[in-house]
Design a protein around this motif. Structure first.
Motif, PDB file in Angstrom:
ATOM      1  N   THR A  34      -0.024  83.635   8.301  1.00 22.05           N
ATOM      2  CA  THR A  34      -1.141  82.469   7.255  1.00 22.05           C
ATOM      3  C   THR A  34      -1.910  81.324   7.832  1.00 22.05           C
ATOM      4  O   THR A  34      -2.721  81.022   7.632  1.00 22.05           O
ATOM      5  CB  THR A  34      -1.100  82.750   6.209  1.00 22.05           C
ATOM      6  N   CYS A  35      -1.151  81.084   8.777  1.00 20.73           N
ATOM      7  CA  CYS A  35      -1.499  79.896   9.354  1.00 20.73           C
ATOM      8  C   CYS A  35      -0.677  79.893  10.793  1.00 20.73           C
ATOM      9  O   CYS A  35      -0.591  79.925  11.677  1.00 20.73           O
ATOM     10  CB  CYS A  35      -0.349  78.390   9.313  1.00 20.73           C
ATOM     11  N   TYR A  36      -2.052  79.231  12.045  1.00 22.57           N
ATOM     12  CA  TYR A  36      -2.381  79.778  13.263  1.00 22.57           C
ATOM     13  C   TYR A  36      -2.829  77.625  13.332  1.00 22.57           C
ATOM     14  O   TYR A  36      -2.741  76.723  12.789  1.00 22.57           O
ATOM     15  CB  TYR A  36      -3.107  80.108  13.749  1.00 22.57           C
ATOM     16  N   ALA A  37      -1.840  78.052  14.948  1.00 23.50           N
ATOM     17  CA  ALA A  37      -2.147  76.360  15.594  1.00 23.50           C
ATOM     18  C   ALA A  37      -3.390  76.816  15.818  1.00 23.50           C
ATOM     19  O   ALA A  37      -4.434  77.348  16.205  1.00 23.50           O
ATOM     20  CB  ALA A  37      -1.132  76.415  16.456  1.00 23.50           C
ATOM     21  N   ARG A  38      -4.277  75.330  16.045  1.00 21.15           N
ATOM     22  CA  ARG A  38      -5.982  75.157  16.416  1.00 21.15           C
ATOM     23  C   ARG A  38      -6.003  75.877  18.213  1.00 21.15           C
ATOM     24  O   ARG A  38      -5.153  75.953  19.192  1.00 21.15           O
ATOM     25  CB  ARG A  38      -6.248  73.940  16.262  1.00 21.15           C
ATOM     26  N   ASN A  39      -6.686  76.868  18.330  1.00 18.75           N
ATOM     27  CA  ASN A  39      -7.003  77.267  19.915  1.00 18.75           C
ATOM     28  C   ASN A  39      -8.212  76.408  20.113  1.00 18.75           C
ATOM     29  O   ASN A  39      -8.977  75.535  19.638  1.00 18.75           O
ATOM     30  CB  ASN A  39      -7.615  78.717  19.458  1.00 18.75           C
ATOM     31  N   LEU A  40      -8.599  76.524  21.376  1.00 18.77           N
ATOM     32  CA  LEU A  40      -8.769  75.873  22.161  1.00 18.77           C
ATOM     33  C   LEU A  40      -9.926  76.750  22.777  1.00 18.77           C
ATOM     34  O   LEU A  40      -9.929  78.120  23.151  1.00 18.77           O
ATOM     35  CB  LEU A  40      -8.672  74.679  23.270  1.00 18.77           C
ATOM     36  N   GLU A  41     -11.160  76.431  23.182  1.00 24.97           N
ATOM     37  CA  GLU A  41     -12.219  77.023  24.323  1.00 24.97           C
ATOM     38  C   GLU A  41     -12.472  76.367  25.619  1.00 24.97           C
ATOM     39  O   GLU A  41     -12.187  75.420  25.444  1.00 24.97           O
ATOM     40  CB  GLU A  41     -13.468  77.515  23.176  1.00 24.97           C
ATOM     41  N   PHE A  42     -12.171  77.075  26.564  1.00 27.07           N
ATOM     42  CA  PHE A  42     -11.931  76.681  27.712  1.00 27.07           C
ATOM     43  C   PHE A  42     -13.051  77.176  28.805  1.00 27.07           C
ATOM     44  O   PHE A  42     -12.445  78.595  29.183  1.00 27.07           O
ATOM     45  CB  PHE A  42     -10.592  76.539  28.302  1.00 27.07           C
ATOM     46  N   TYR A  43     -14.525  77.275  28.988  1.00 31.24           N
ATOM     47  CA  TYR A  43     -14.842  77.805  29.984  1.00 31.24           C
ATOM     48  C   TYR A  43     -15.382  79.264  28.888  1.00 31.24           C
ATOM     49  O   TYR A  43     -15.164  80.175  30.124  1.00 31.24           O
ATOM     50  CB  TYR A  43     -14.869  77.490  31.022  1.00 31.24           C
ATOM     51  N   GLY A  44     -15.375  79.185  28.094  1.00 34.68           N
ATOM     52  CA  GLY A  44     -15.788  80.255  27.450  1.00 34.68           C
ATOM     53  C   GLY A  44     -14.278  81.331  27.041  1.00 34.68           C
ATOM     54  O   GLY A  44     -14.783  82.495  26.239  1.00 34.68           O
ATOM     55  N   TYR A  45     -13.630  80.471  27.590  1.00 33.16           N
ATOM     56  CA  TYR A  45     -11.870  81.430  27.508  1.00 33.16           C
ATOM     57  C   TYR A  45     -11.275  80.911  25.892  1.00 33.16           C
ATOM     58  O   TYR A  45     -11.518  79.611  26.368  1.00 33.16           O
ATOM     59  CB  TYR A  45     -10.676  81.743  28.451  1.00 33.16           C
ATOM     60  N   LEU A  46     -10.994  81.922  25.031  1.00 33.15           N
ATOM     61  CA  LEU A  46      -9.981  81.043  24.323  1.00 33.15           C
ATOM     62  C   LEU A  46      -8.798  80.837  24.226  1.00 33.15           C
ATOM     63  O   LEU A  46      -8.119  82.409  24.735  1.00 33.15           O
ATOM     64  CB  LEU A  46     -10.532  82.227  22.774  1.00 33.15           C
ATOM     65  N   ILE A  47      -8.144  79.838  24.026  1.00 33.04           N
ATOM     66  CA  ILE A  47      -6.509  79.727  25.081  1.00 33.04           C
ATOM     67  C   ILE A  47      -6.213  79.676  23.032  1.00 33.04           C
ATOM     68  O   ILE A  47      -6.262  78.503  22.412  1.00 33.04           O
ATOM     69  CB  ILE A  47      -7.111  78.382  25.465  1.00 33.04           C
ATOM     70  N   PHE A  48      -4.709  80.152  22.708  1.00 30.20           N
ATOM     71  CA  PHE A  48      -4.013  80.200  21.704  1.00 30.20           C
ATOM     72  C   PHE A  48      -2.870  79.251  22.448  1.00 30.20           C
ATOM     73  O   PHE A  48      -2.871  78.951  23.563  1.00 30.20           O
ATOM     74  CB  PHE A  48      -3.302  81.106  21.789  1.00 30.20           C
ATOM     75  N   GLN A  49      -2.267  78.849  20.891  1.00 27.90           N
ATOM     76  CA  GLN A  49      -1.242  77.588  21.158  1.00 27.90           C
ATOM     77  C   GLN A  49      -0.793  76.737  22.647  1.00 27.90           C
ATOM     78  O   GLN A  49      -0.217  76.741  23.966  1.00 27.90           O
ATOM     79  CB  GLN A  49       0.185  78.958  21.789  1.00 27.90           C
ATOM     80  N   ALA A  50      -2.008  76.059  22.504  1.00 26.36           N
ATOM     81  CA  ALA A  50      -2.371  74.730  23.439  1.00 26.36           C
ATOM     82  C   ALA A  50      -1.355  73.920  23.467  1.00 26.36           C
ATOM     83  O   ALA A  50      -0.741  73.785  24.939  1.00 26.36           O
ATOM     84  CB  ALA A  50      -3.513  74.001  23.137  1.00 26.36           C
ATOM     85  N   ALA A  51      -1.151  73.660  22.561  1.00 24.68           N
ATOM     86  CA  ALA A  51       0.538  72.920  22.592  1.00 24.68           C
ATOM     87  C   ALA A  51       1.624  73.238  22.848  1.00 24.68           C
ATOM     88  O   ALA A  51       2.285  72.681  24.110  1.00 24.68           O
ATOM     89  CB  ALA A  51       0.579  72.115  21.246  1.00 24.68           C
ATOM     90  N   THR A  52       1.414  74.709  22.531  1.00 22.60           N
ATOM     91  CA  THR A  52       2.794  75.781  23.495  1.00 22.60           C
ATOM     92  C   THR A  52       2.902  75.546  24.907  1.00 22.60           C
ATOM     93  O   THR A  52       3.465  75.214  26.141  1.00 22.60           O
ATOM     94  CB  THR A  52       3.170  76.831  22.528  1.00 22.60           C
ATOM     95  N   ILE A  53       1.499  75.910  25.281  1.00 30.98           N
ATOM     96  CA  ILE A  53       1.147  75.559  27.100  1.00 30.98           C
ATOM     97  C   ILE A  53       2.037  74.383  27.661  1.00 30.98           C
ATOM     98  O   ILE A  53       2.385  74.421  28.730  1.00 30.98           O
ATOM     99  CB  ILE A  53       0.003  76.068  27.345  1.00 30.98           C
ATOM    100  N   VAL A  54       1.693  73.420  26.795  1.00 28.29           N
ATOM    101  CA  VAL A  54       1.843  72.413  27.146  1.00 28.29           C
ATOM    102  C   VAL A  54       3.283  71.678  27.463  1.00 28.29           C
ATOM    103  O   VAL A  54       3.954  71.647  28.534  1.00 28.29           O
ATOM    104  CB  VAL A  54       1.221  71.067  26.798  1.00 28.29           C
ATOM    105  N   MET A  55       3.818  72.569  26.628  1.00 33.14           N
ATOM    106  CA  MET A  55       5.374  72.473  26.072  1.00 33.14           C
ATOM    107  C   MET A  55       5.773  73.106  27.593  1.00 33.14           C
ATOM    108  O   MET A  55       6.838  72.640  27.735  1.00 33.14           O
ATOM    109  CB  MET A  55       5.586  72.910  24.721  1.00 33.14           C
ATOM    110  N   ALA A  56       5.223  74.380  27.194  1.00 37.26           N
ATOM    111  CA  ALA A  56       5.866  75.209  28.587  1.00 37.26           C
ATOM    112  C   ALA A  56       5.995  74.801  30.404  1.00 37.26           C
ATOM    113  O   ALA A  56       6.912  75.064  30.354  1.00 37.26           O
ATOM    114  CB  ALA A  56       5.248  76.301  28.494  1.00 37.26           C
ATOM    115  N   VAL A  57       4.889  73.653  30.648  1.00 38.06           N
ATOM    116  CA  VAL A  57       4.987  73.220  31.638  1.00 38.06           C
ATOM    117  C   VAL A  57       5.727  71.513  31.896  1.00 38.06           C
ATOM    118  O   VAL A  57       6.800  71.615  32.538  1.00 38.06           O
ATOM    119  CB  VAL A  57       3.919  72.030  31.705  1.00 38.06           C
TER     120      VAL A  57
END
Length: 309
Positions: A34-57
């Protein structure tokens, strides 16, 4: 669906209601958190779990650093076996990011294959961790082809078993019901969890009964604690964390972060129970032993060497 499911053996519904796991769009009653992390739009693409991507790097960078340090300890016990676990962990990070962040959309025809690979990589990583723990007991001589192929074959079998179970569940519903994926549930939670538990118990037993130093016990206990916190944060408290953090991060981010800390403590534990290479060790009180050419003296009349001036 308004009612929140309860924890039920053989069902992913409760866990999917807490975190946006890679397989939740394919399994069970299609519960979503019922609760999602905020998504980001990057050049027309919707990116889920942006903070998780940073942590993955960050996790990939830390994993490569640990791999370099492990490979630099040329005489350490189990060096080649342990490093394989970190290779599998790197693959897990990549597949987790691809499956969870929308790089391959859920509606894509290739997405189920990403999920199959995700289940396989998780199983292979847990199996590699377990078999790397056996090396500490020297039941098989470490670094030998027999030891290395044992880990390779065990991880490959685990990957194949989990991949096949996922494929038969989602691609062949006449064999395994995706609404009640008991086999997949047992492999994902019970078998993988048992392998991790056995690894931690073996290392505690090793420290308590074999090693003279007890300091490594703290590292392995911290690893276990971080892992438990990560699993609880992701699978049990995902919605609570998301609401408390105002949708900026959720349980997936916390789970990813604490599992990374657990993996780092596993490295710290392994590093603390292995000896340093004498060739590369540096100490401030080193004694250098040097063999010089013998010095010959002319004897005096009394058969004694002359006194130095």
């Amino acid at each position: 669906m308004s009612d929140t499911p309860t924890i039920e053996f053989g069902s992913f519904d409760f866990f999917c209601s807490q975190a946006s796991l890679p397989f939740c769009s394919l399994v069970g009653q299609k519960f979503m958190p019922t609760c999602y992390a905020r998504n980001l739009e990057f050049y027309g693409y919707l990116i889920f779990q942006a903070a998780t991507i940073v942590m993955a790097v960050v996790a990939l960078i830390m994993a490569f650093i640990m791999i370099i340090h492990i490979k630099s300890k040329y005489t350490a016990v189990g060096r080649k076996e342990v490093v394989k676990f970190y290779y599998y962990y790197c693959l897990y990070i990549i597949v987790e990011v691809v499956a969870s962040t929308g790089i391959i959309p859920m509606y894509s025809e290739y997405y189920p294959w990403v999920v199959h690979t995700y289940f396989g990589i998780v199983g292979a990583t847990c199996t590699a961790l377990l078999f790397s723990g056996f090396v500490s007991f020297q039941w098989i001589e470490d670094g030998t082809p027999k030891s290395l192929w044992l880990i390779r074959v065990a991880a490959l079998l685990s990957f194949g078993l989990n991949f096949a179970a996922s494929f038969l569940t989602f691609q062949s519903p006449q064999m395994f019901d995706p609404k009640k994926p008991l086999i997949l549930f047992v492999l994902f939670f019970v078998v993988n969890g048992a392998e991790i538990l056995i690894y931690f118990l073996m290392q505690v037993f090793l420290v308590v009964t074999v090693l003279d130093e007890k300091w490594p016990l703290g590292a392995i206990l911290f690893a276990a604690a971080f892992y438990i916190i990560g699993i609880v944060s992701e699978f049990i408290l995902g919605n609570e964390i998301c609401n408390y953090c105002a949708h900026y991060i959720d349980g997936v981010f916390f789970g990813f972060t604490f599992i990374l800390l657990s993996v780092m403590m596993v490295y710290k534990y392994w590093d603390s129970i292995t000896k340093e290479d004498l060739e590369f060790s540096v100490g401030k009180n080193q004694t250098v032993w040097e063999i010089k050419e013998p010095t010959y003296y002319n004897m005096n009349d009394k058969g004694q060497p002359p006194r130095p001036f």
